[in-house]
Design a protein around this motif. Sequence first.
Motif, PDB file in Angstrom:
ATOM      1  N   UNK A 169     -33.644  26.375  64.473  1.00  0.00           N
ATOM      2  CA  UNK A 169     -33.269  25.826  65.447  1.00  0.00           C
ATOM      3  C   UNK A 169     -31.962  26.381  65.997  1.00  0.00           C
ATOM      4  N   UNK A 170     -31.104  27.039  65.022  1.00  0.00           N
ATOM      5  CA  UNK A 170     -29.984  27.582  65.432  1.00  0.00           C
ATOM      6  C   UNK A 170     -29.894  28.920  66.041  1.00  0.00           C
ATOM      7  N   UNK A 171     -31.381  29.520  66.492  1.00  0.00           N
ATOM      8  CA  UNK A 171     -31.544  30.786  66.916  1.00  0.00           C
ATOM      9  C   UNK A 171     -31.047  30.782  68.641  1.00  0.00           C
ATOM     10  N   UNK A 172     -30.106  31.841  69.001  1.00  0.00           N
ATOM     11  CA  UNK A 172     -29.713  31.498  70.222  1.00  0.00           C
ATOM     12  C   UNK A 172     -30.615  31.879  71.209  1.00  0.00           C
ATOM     13  N   UNK A 173     -30.730  30.939  72.450  1.00  0.00           N
ATOM     14  CA  UNK A 173     -31.796  31.129  73.327  1.00  0.00           C
ATOM     15  C   UNK A 173     -31.704  31.966  74.495  1.00  0.00           C
ATOM     16  N   UNK A 174     -30.191  32.315  74.719  1.00  0.00           N
ATOM     17  CA  UNK A 174     -29.537  32.884  76.018  1.00  0.00           C
ATOM     18  C   UNK A 174     -28.491  33.845  75.310  1.00  0.00           C
ATOM     19  N   UNK A 175     -28.687  35.187  75.815  1.00  0.00           N
ATOM     20  CA  UNK A 175     -27.516  35.963  75.363  1.00  0.00           C
ATOM     21  C   UNK A 175     -26.902  36.528  76.584  1.00  0.00           C
ATOM     22  N   UNK A 176     -25.648  36.540  76.719  1.00  0.00           N
ATOM     23  CA  UNK A 176     -24.881  37.121  77.838  1.00  0.00           C
ATOM     24  C   UNK A 176     -23.559  37.739  77.213  1.00  0.00           C
ATOM     25  N   UNK A 177     -23.580  39.038  77.899  1.00  0.00           N
ATOM     26  CA  UNK A 177     -22.551  40.154  77.865  1.00  0.00           C
ATOM     27  C   UNK A 177     -21.700  40.373  78.904  1.00  0.00           C
ATOM     28  N   UNK A 178     -20.451  40.228  78.767  1.00  0.00           N
ATOM     29  CA  UNK A 178     -19.365  40.387  80.008  1.00  0.00           C
ATOM     30  C   UNK A 178     -18.463  41.476  79.542  1.00  0.00           C
ATOM     31  N   UNK A 179     -18.554  42.788  79.673  1.00  0.00           N
ATOM     32  CA  UNK A 179     -17.502  43.965  79.728  1.00  0.00           C
ATOM     33  C   UNK A 179     -16.635  43.838  80.567  1.00  0.00           C
ATOM     34  N   UNK A 180     -15.222  44.011  80.334  1.00  0.00           N
ATOM     35  CA  UNK A 180     -14.014  44.209  81.236  1.00  0.00           C
ATOM     36  C   UNK A 180     -13.364  45.197  80.834  1.00  0.00           C
ATOM     37  N   UNK A 181     -12.548  45.764  81.580  1.00  0.00           N
ATOM     38  CA  UNK A 181     -11.857  47.215  81.584  1.00  0.00           C
ATOM     39  C   UNK A 181     -10.827  46.926  82.468  1.00  0.00           C
ATOM     40  N   UNK A 182     -10.053  48.043  82.785  1.00  0.00           N
ATOM     41  CA  UNK A 182      -9.223  47.943  83.951  1.00  0.00           C
ATOM     42  C   UNK A 182      -9.262  49.094  84.703  1.00  0.00           C
ATOM     43  N   UNK A 183      -9.327  48.651  86.229  1.00  0.00           N
ATOM     44  CA  UNK A 183      -8.859  47.232  86.609  1.00  0.00           C
ATOM     45  C   UNK A 183     -10.137  46.594  86.886  1.00  0.00           C
ATOM     46  N   UNK A 184     -11.238  46.392  86.396  1.00  0.00           N
ATOM     47  CA  UNK A 184     -12.397  45.547  86.505  1.00  0.00           C
ATOM     48  C   UNK A 184     -13.114  45.033  85.728  1.00  0.00           C
ATOM     49  N   UNK A 185     -14.270  44.213  85.886  1.00  0.00           N
ATOM     50  CA  UNK A 185     -14.937  43.743  84.716  1.00  0.00           C
ATOM     51  C   UNK A 185     -16.686  43.923  85.274  1.00  0.00           C
ATOM     52  N   UNK A 186     -17.344  43.638  84.462  1.00  0.00           N
ATOM     53  CA  UNK A 186     -18.712  43.710  84.614  1.00  0.00           C
ATOM     54  C   UNK A 186     -19.038  45.017  84.289  1.00  0.00           C
ATOM     55  N   UNK A 187     -20.531  45.304  84.464  1.00  0.00           N
ATOM     56  CA  UNK A 187     -21.689  44.637  84.843  1.00  0.00           C
ATOM     57  C   UNK A 187     -22.202  43.515  83.968  1.00  0.00           C
ATOM     58  N   UNK A 188     -22.417  42.294  84.333  1.00  0.00           N
ATOM     59  CA  UNK A 188     -22.794  41.190  83.587  1.00  0.00           C
ATOM     60  C   UNK A 188     -24.355  41.284  83.041  1.00  0.00           C
ATOM     61  N   UNK A 189     -24.640  41.131  81.700  1.00  0.00           N
ATOM     62  CA  UNK A 189     -26.043  41.195  81.373  1.00  0.00           C
ATOM     63  C   UNK A 189     -26.290  39.834  80.781  1.00  0.00           C
ATOM     64  N   UNK A 190     -27.473  39.145  81.241  1.00  0.00           N
ATOM     65  CA  UNK A 190     -27.733  38.021  80.490  1.00  0.00           C
ATOM     66  C   UNK A 190     -29.429  38.156  80.408  1.00  0.00           C
ATOM     67  N   UNK A 191     -29.811  37.753  79.362  1.00  0.00           N
ATOM     68  CA  UNK A 191     -31.228  37.837  78.952  1.00  0.00           C
ATOM     69  C   UNK A 191     -31.542  36.822  77.807  1.00  0.00           C
ATOM     70  N   UNK A 192     -32.703  36.647  77.537  1.00  0.00           N
ATOM     71  CA  UNK A 192     -33.284  35.691  76.561  1.00  0.00           C
ATOM     72  C   UNK A 192     -34.030  36.477  75.472  1.00  0.00           C
ATOM     73  N   UNK A 193     -33.850  37.620  75.615  1.00  0.00           N
ATOM     74  CA  UNK A 193     -34.784  38.526  74.586  1.00  0.00           C
ATOM     75  C   UNK A 193     -33.620  39.280  73.708  1.00  0.00           C
TER      76      UNK A 193
END
Length: 501
Positions: A342-366
């Motif tokens: 029941x503690x298994x993550x159901x959604x995964x989100x990755x938000x990389x950032x750099x200079x001078x910006x951020x993203x792209x955002x990756x969202x998945x349930x796999x």
Amino acid sequence: MTSPGKGRIWEVSGKQMHWFILAYLLFLALPCMGFLPNFWSRVLTLSWDSHTHQYITERAIVNVTMETLRGTKKHQGNHAEEQTKLGRGFWRAVGEVVKSNADMDFLSSTRSNPVYHFDSERVDSAMGMLRQIWAQTLLSVRAKEYQRARHSLGQLFHSLQDFYSHSNWVEMGQRFIYLHLLQPEEPAIPVAEDTPTCMECFSHTCRNNLLPRMTNRQQDTQLLTTGYFSTFPTKPQGKCSHGGILDSSRYKGAKGGINKDSTSPFFSPHHYLHVEAANLATEATLSVLRDLRDTVGHKTFLSVKQVPALVFVMDTTGSMFEEITAARFRAHSIIQSRAGSCGQPGTFLLVPFHDPGDGPVYETDDPNQFMQHMENLMALGGGDEPEMCLSAIQVHLDLKHWSCYGLIFPQVTFLLTEDPNYTSESKRGRKRRSRRERRRRSEPLSPDRFSLYSSLSSLSGGLTIFTTNSDIRGVSTIVEDNTASDKVQQQDPLYCWTSTC
């Protein structure tokens, strides 16, 4: 000095005041009768062994969730031991369903409406409402609006459970749930709309006060009825009342009542059938949960019960190679150790950032796709600008707000970045410095330069961990241990890893 006569008057008045206070508390606790809403109403009515809406709902959700988890893991485990590992996130989700259920007895829009409680023979309207809520629940789940789905489930459970304590279903000798309530294709029993249903009862406990036709066990001639409550709608002569000391309609013929909400004769004239009604209400609740699971799938069903989300907000500038490697290792460890639980993550989100910006955002349930995104991260470059750490956190929060039901709580968010002063100085070291820059470099670093990270993590229930590149993998173990589902105490904890050298 008080005279004996006055003392007796005060004693009598005191007793009357105690009864008045008790009656007032009961009135506040039980504005509309169904199964008692929760534990406190059971205390106030002194019916300790009554099955409440809360108890029925919690027990059903736990049973079906454990049943689903055991089926997913393909083995049978110790039920009591597994139940203790459900985690606070699960119990928060259950609490939302229970609260929505209990609110039906307290909100002004629902507490006096007979349709929401199967009162006053509004059976057909109540069935239509049940089916509408069921359809809304499915739509919410498929749209990943899980909080709304939990709210709808609570409402559905309340009305469904009330049917068995407010109707004559148990008195007809029925031992199975009434499938037609949610399944129109199943056989229906007509409602006794223009037929007298009850005879007079002059005691708190009413036995055999339903007319013989209302307790007929021959299926072809059975009729359904439910009790009238209070003054609206007006109770016709010869109809059954809800009954109990809070129901004013019990004084109008036919006197008495038929509700089975509790084990107390003062509140439930058919209290002796309470357990049978509660068992059927529990079975009906279990049936709805299993239908929901079979309709949307096991994985989505568990998501409705509030499984965690795993979020990494990561600095990807050139000096972050060790941190990115440690993050990959830790993400893989979390996914592997909690697979099938029941503690298994159901959604995964990755938000990389750099200079001078951020993203792209990756969202998945796999989890495999998420790990592929993690593997594709590279520590490259970085100019002389500050990394967009806070902007990346804002992107994550904005995304959660935009899809606030899609990201399921509690979330576990990891922020990986560097000491901003160290990073800035190391980059400047490769350039020719002016005298002014050399003077600035010799100035001492601010002792509170990490305070913002510390405040963010502390306020969200997380941690700030200072480490070096060589120790980052070992230190990350502490973070994984503290994000176990049974240790996360607040919603959306933020864990900051900050490299200082």
